[in-house]
Structure formats: C-alpha cells, structure tokens
Design an enzyme around this catalytic site. Sequence first.
Site, short mmCIF file in Angstrom:
data_model
loop_
_atom_site.label_atom_id
_atom_site.label_comp_id
_atom_site.label_asym_id
_atom_site.label_seq_id
_atom_site.Cartn_x
_atom_site.Cartn_y
_atom_site.Cartn_z
N THR A 192 7.53 92.15 65.74
CA THR A 192 8.91 91.64 65.77
C THR A 192 9.80 92.41 64.80
O THR A 192 10.82 92.97 65.19
CB THR A 192 8.90 90.14 65.39
OG1 THR A 192 7.99 89.47 66.25
CG2 THR A 192 10.28 89.52 65.50
N LYS A 228 5.59 88.41 52.19
CA LYS A 228 5.67 87.47 51.05
C LYS A 228 4.29 87.10 50.52
O LYS A 228 4.13 86.82 49.34
CB LYS A 228 6.41 86.19 51.45
CG LYS A 228 5.69 85.46 52.53
CD LYS A 228 6.48 84.36 53.16
CE LYS A 228 5.92 83.99 54.50
NZ LYS A 228 6.03 84.95 55.56
N VAL A 237 11.76 87.26 51.27
CA VAL A 237 12.34 85.93 51.00
C VAL A 237 13.63 85.79 51.81
O VAL A 237 14.54 86.61 51.68
CB VAL A 237 12.66 85.75 49.49
CG1 VAL A 237 13.32 84.40 49.25
CG2 VAL A 237 11.42 85.91 48.65
N GLY A 270 14.55 86.25 54.95
CA GLY A 270 14.87 87.27 55.96
C GLY A 270 16.18 88.01 55.80
O GLY A 270 16.26 88.99 55.08
N ILE A 301 19.02 87.25 54.38
CA ILE A 301 19.92 86.95 53.26
C ILE A 301 19.58 87.88 52.10
O ILE A 301 18.45 87.86 51.61
CB ILE A 301 19.77 85.48 52.78
CG1 ILE A 301 19.86 84.51 53.96
CG2 ILE A 301 20.80 85.14 51.71
CD1 ILE A 301 19.61 83.05 53.59
N GLY A 341 10.05 78.22 69.42
CA GLY A 341 9.56 79.40 68.70
C GLY A 341 9.88 79.38 67.21
O GLY A 341 9.71 80.38 66.52
N GLU A 361 4.93 77.92 64.36
CA GLU A 361 3.71 78.54 64.89
C GLU A 361 2.87 77.47 65.58
O GLU A 361 2.98 76.28 65.27
CB GLU A 361 2.87 79.07 63.71
CG GLU A 361 3.57 80.01 62.78
CD GLU A 361 3.50 81.45 63.26
OE1 GLU A 361 2.54 81.79 63.97
OE2 GLU A 361 4.44 82.20 62.94
N LYS A 415 7.67 81.99 48.56
CA LYS A 415 9.01 82.56 48.40
C LYS A 415 9.63 82.09 47.07
O LYS A 415 10.30 82.88 46.39
CB LYS A 415 9.89 82.14 49.58
CG LYS A 415 9.43 82.80 50.88
CD LYS A 415 10.10 82.16 52.07
CE LYS A 415 9.65 82.81 53.38
NZ LYS A 415 10.05 82.02 54.54
N1 LIG Z 1 9.20 87.64 62.10
C1 LIG Z 1 10.10 87.30 61.19
O1 LIG Z 1 11.15 86.74 61.51
C2 LIG Z 1 9.85 87.63 59.74
C3 LIG Z 1 10.82 87.25 58.78
C4 LIG Z 1 10.62 87.59 57.43
C5 LIG Z 1 9.46 88.27 57.09
N2 LIG Z 1 8.53 88.58 58.04
C6 LIG Z 1 7.32 89.28 57.61
O2 LIG Z 1 7.30 90.56 58.26
C7 LIG Z 1 5.95 90.94 58.48
C8 LIG Z 1 5.78 91.29 59.96
O3 LIG Z 1 6.04 90.15 60.74
P1 LIG Z 1 6.19 90.24 62.34
O4 LIG Z 1 6.75 88.93 62.76
O5 LIG Z 1 6.90 91.47 62.73
O6 LIG Z 1 4.65 90.34 62.78
P2 LIG Z 1 4.07 90.69 64.21
O7 LIG Z 1 5.11 90.55 65.26
O8 LIG Z 1 2.81 89.95 64.37
O9 LIG Z 1 3.73 92.26 64.10
C9 LIG Z 1 2.67 92.76 63.35
C10 LIG Z 1 2.50 94.23 63.66
O10 LIG Z 1 1.49 94.76 62.81
C11 LIG Z 1 0.45 95.36 63.58
N3 LIG Z 1 -0.81 95.04 62.91
C12 LIG Z 1 -1.21 93.83 62.42
N4 LIG Z 1 -2.41 93.93 61.85
C13 LIG Z 1 -2.79 95.22 62.00
C14 LIG Z 1 -3.95 95.93 61.61
N5 LIG Z 1 -4.98 95.36 60.99
N6 LIG Z 1 -4.00 97.27 61.91
C15 LIG Z 1 -2.98 97.85 62.55
N7 LIG Z 1 -1.85 97.23 62.92
C16 LIG Z 1 -1.76 95.93 62.66
C17 LIG Z 1 0.54 94.76 64.97
O11 LIG Z 1 0.04 95.69 65.91
P3 LIG Z 1 0.07 95.41 67.50
O12 LIG Z 1 1.52 95.40 67.88
O13 LIG Z 1 -0.65 96.55 68.13
O14 LIG Z 1 -0.58 94.07 67.68
C18 LIG Z 1 2.05 94.52 65.09
O15 LIG Z 1 2.68 95.68 65.56
C19 LIG Z 1 5.08 89.78 57.99
O16 LIG Z 1 4.68 90.02 56.66
C20 LIG Z 1 6.04 88.60 58.04
O17 LIG Z 1 5.70 87.57 57.13
C21 LIG Z 1 8.70 88.28 59.35
#
Ligand SMILES: NC(=O)c1ccc[n+]([C@@H]2O[C@H](COP(=O)([O-])OP(=O)(O)OC[C@H]3O[C@@H](n4cnc5c(N)ncnc54)[C@H](OP(=O)(O)O)[C@@H]3O)[C@@H](O)[C@H]2O)c1
Length: 427
Positions: A12, A104, A131, A133, A135, A186, A189, A204
């Site tokens: 994402t 985080k 922390v 997103g 902001i 969504g 989780e 956070k």
């Molecule tokens: N989503 C939000 O709104 C949001 C907001 C603030 C902070 N965050 C933080 O941002 C980070 C990413 O979140 P996200 O929502 O983008 O997660 P996500 O959609 O699950 O994406 C994770 C990505 O990392 C890859 N990945 C995970 N484990 C791996 C491994 N062992 N080896 C290689 N690649 C790996 C996955 O590969 P594949 O695509 O091939 O599966 C995917 O591309 C997290 O720390 C989350 O807490 C997210």
Amino acid sequence: MKIKIGLLGLGTVGGGVHKLLSGRKEAIARQIGSELEIEKILVRDIAKARGLDIPPQLLTTDYREVVNHPEIDIVVELMGGIEPAYQYIRAALQNKKSVVTANKDVIADYGVRLHRLAAEYEADLCYEASVAGGIPVLRGLVQGLASDEIYKIMGIVNGTTNYIMTQMTEAGLDYQTALKQAQVLGFAEPDPTNDVEGLDAARKMAILASLAFSAGIKMETVKVKGISQVTAEDIQAVKEFGYVIKLIGVAKQENGKVEVSVEPTLLRDSHPLATVKNEFNAIYLYGHAVGQTMFYGPGAGEMPTATAVVSDIMEVARNKKLGVGGKGLWQPTAQPVMKTADEIEAKYFLRVVVKDEIGVLNKITEVFSGHQISIENILQKLEKNQNQANIILVTHRLIQSNFEQALLELQKIPGLVDIRSCYKVED
Ligand SMILES: NC(=O)c1ccc[n+]([C@@H]2O[C@H](COP(=O)([O-])OP(=O)(O)OC[C@H]3O[C@@H](n4cnc5c(N)ncnc54)[C@H](OP(=O)(O)O)[C@@H]3O)[C@@H](O)[C@H]2O)c1
C-alpha cells in the site's frame, strides 16, 4: 546528480511512494536540486499484479540487492513487522545508507539503538510516517517546536479505534457492530487486537514521547488499556455529564518525571480532540511558549502516508546535497524516569451498580474520603424492576494509587453489585 533509492516493500505505502515519486518527479527535483530515482525494489512475490508501471528488472526478492547496492543512497523500508525489517534496516545503516521507514513497531522497540547505529555510520534515519500517517507531527515537534519545551501530548493516533468510538457515540452502535463495520470498510484488520487493545497507539505514543522529551521511552513503560470493554451504556452515561469517550494517548513530563498512557478517556464534548471523528487522527500539544496547538489529518492510507515517506526522502536527499547527511541526528539526552502510581494525578469517571438500599451511597463516599478522594459530580438513577441503582460520578483530581485502593475497598461494600466502568477524565 541523481540520488538513488532502494525500496524494501511495494504494498500500500510502497505503491503510493512510487506514484508520488513518479507523478511529482520534476517538482521534487526542483525543490531539492536533484532527481530522485528508484533503483531496486524488494518484494516477496515478483509475479504479483501491482497496477504500477515498473520495469521488471527493478524487482528482487533478495534484500541484499537493495541494502548492498553500491549506487543506492537511501533505503526506504515499507515492509512492516519487526523481523526481518529490523535486520534489513541495520544492514542498510551499516552500509552507510540513510534509512527512511514507516515502521512504528521497529522504531518503538529499537529506535534508540538504530539512532546510535545511524550516528556511528554517519547516516540519516527518518520515520515521519510511523506516527499518524499523513500528519507531519514528528517534524512539527522536532523542528517546528524545537525552541519550546513540550510538557504534554494528547493524541488520537489510531484511526480504527477512533472510527469505532465515533460510530458508537454518533450512530448508537454497540462495540461489536461498530468493529464489524470498521472491518467491512477496511479501517480494521481481520484480527483487530493490535488496534482495539491500544498496542498500536501505545507504540506511536512511545515514539512521540521519546522525541518530545528527548528520552528513549520504552513500550513496556506505557500504561495500555484498549476499547473492547467500552459499552453502549457507558457512552450514554458519559453523555449525561457532557463527555465523549475516545482512545487517547497521553504523555506528560513534570519535574523531570514522565508518564505515558493509552486508554479510553473522557473528553468534554467541546474539546478540540472530541471533534476528531471517524478514522481521522489528531495530536494536541502543550508547550510553555506555544500554549496549545493541534495537528489534524489522515492517520493512514496509501497517499497520505506516502507524502510523509517522500518528505523524509527529500530531507535526506537535501542533507546529502548540503554535505550534512548523518550529522543532525536526534539522540536521547536523558534516561527517562517514569512516574509511579503514587505520583500520577488524574480525574476519574466511575459507574457502579448498587442495591437500592439506604446507606450504600454513604458507604461509597466514606471509602472515597478515606483515600482523600472527593467527588466533583454525582448522579443516581434507578434501574427499572431490579431494585438496583446506577451511581455515576466524576472525581476531582486524585492520586492514582489512592484510587486503585479505593476501588478494591468499594468491592467489599455489601450493597455494591458491580463496578461497571471506570475511565480517566481529561478536562
Ligand atoms: N497502510 C497504511 O496506511 C500505513 C500507514 C502508516 C504506516 N504504515 C506502515 O507502513 C509499512 C508498510 O505498510 P503497508 O500497508 O504498505 O504494507 P503492505 O501493503 O502489506 O506491503 C508490504 C510490502 O512489503 C513486502 N514484504 C513484506 N515482507 C517481506 C519480506 N519478508 N520480504 C520481502 N518483501 C516483503 C510485500 O511484498 P509483496 O507485495 O510481494 O507481498 C509488500 O510489497 C508498515 O510498517 C506499516 O505499519 C502503513
């Protein structure tokens, strides 16, 4: 000069970062005086359809092709989870590559260690997106308010729980229905534990408090209570006194001692944080010079989170251009001294069910006065057909340990049926 970036993760947030870096390529290059280029991207599954225009040779499943790449300057970790993300960040820093992360979990647990490692290898470490997103609150704290002494932070830093509490308050839903609705939309989780039990918000708050008080606050020192026990009856009961319930993180520093907590908390319905609805986040800061100031916005989501990540990348790129990369690092200056329950002061809301008998209310007030607790507001309501009454009260400020002892004694009063709920009040 091109500055080359390696992404660890293209989900994402990674996808949003790719879109922002390509969509605003020229504008970003104008601002920092260099072009930013993604050189390599680590994913789990190369064959996955991603709806992004990415040359296949950029993708790899071997993290070493990113963290050891000789031309990559900045490694951007967007995988999530502690392992292997923590090891990959370490490896990147040890290769003198600056790191930007949205993680985080890693920063709350290992932030101080990673800052030391970054200083040792003269690399930058930035984590604005970890922390709230979209902001820019970490930069607001560390740069915008650098001249002030921040002594208190109150935050709505988890969108899932804020959505659930808003729906319970405004649509009259019970907890389970509001949670299911959040899952369908969504915002929650399939396993919501981390969010609803307050763990995500606690991480956070530990990061915010560490930066605000320049002290490495450990997650295990944060008092955490989630929202899963909040009932529709509680929501109605607090309305009687003009309050709403929200999951609020509080970090305070007084006389060199710190307290950090995350718990369902009563706020006046006119408080600025009470107006923060649904999945939105806000952080309310108290500084001696600035007074009170609030940061508000989207706490998550593809593009809001990507703005924070790309702004960090741009800061690192600027530092590199100016030759100050790895030099302006935050380090904790103090070992935090955490307050004990004898030193924490708060107001509480309490709802108890008692038998409708003469003298029960007197006994409750006797227990309270025995522990130096006085009552600010009290309401008694008969429960129909049950010969029971609901007593709802708000205390004046009290010492937390006194309150804990009083609660134990209340349970021994013969006419007391149940302590239904107990929440901290932040006026
Ligand atoms: N989503 C939000 O709104 C949001 C907001 C603030 C902070 N965050 C933080 O941002 C980070 C990413 O979140 P996200 O929502 O983008 O997660 P996500 O959609 O699950 O994406 C994770 C990505 O990392 C890859 N990945 C995970 N484990 C791996 C491994 N062992 N080896 C290689 N690649 C790996 C996955 O590969 P594949 O695509 O091939 O599966 C995917 O591309 C997290 O720390 C989350 O807490 C997210």
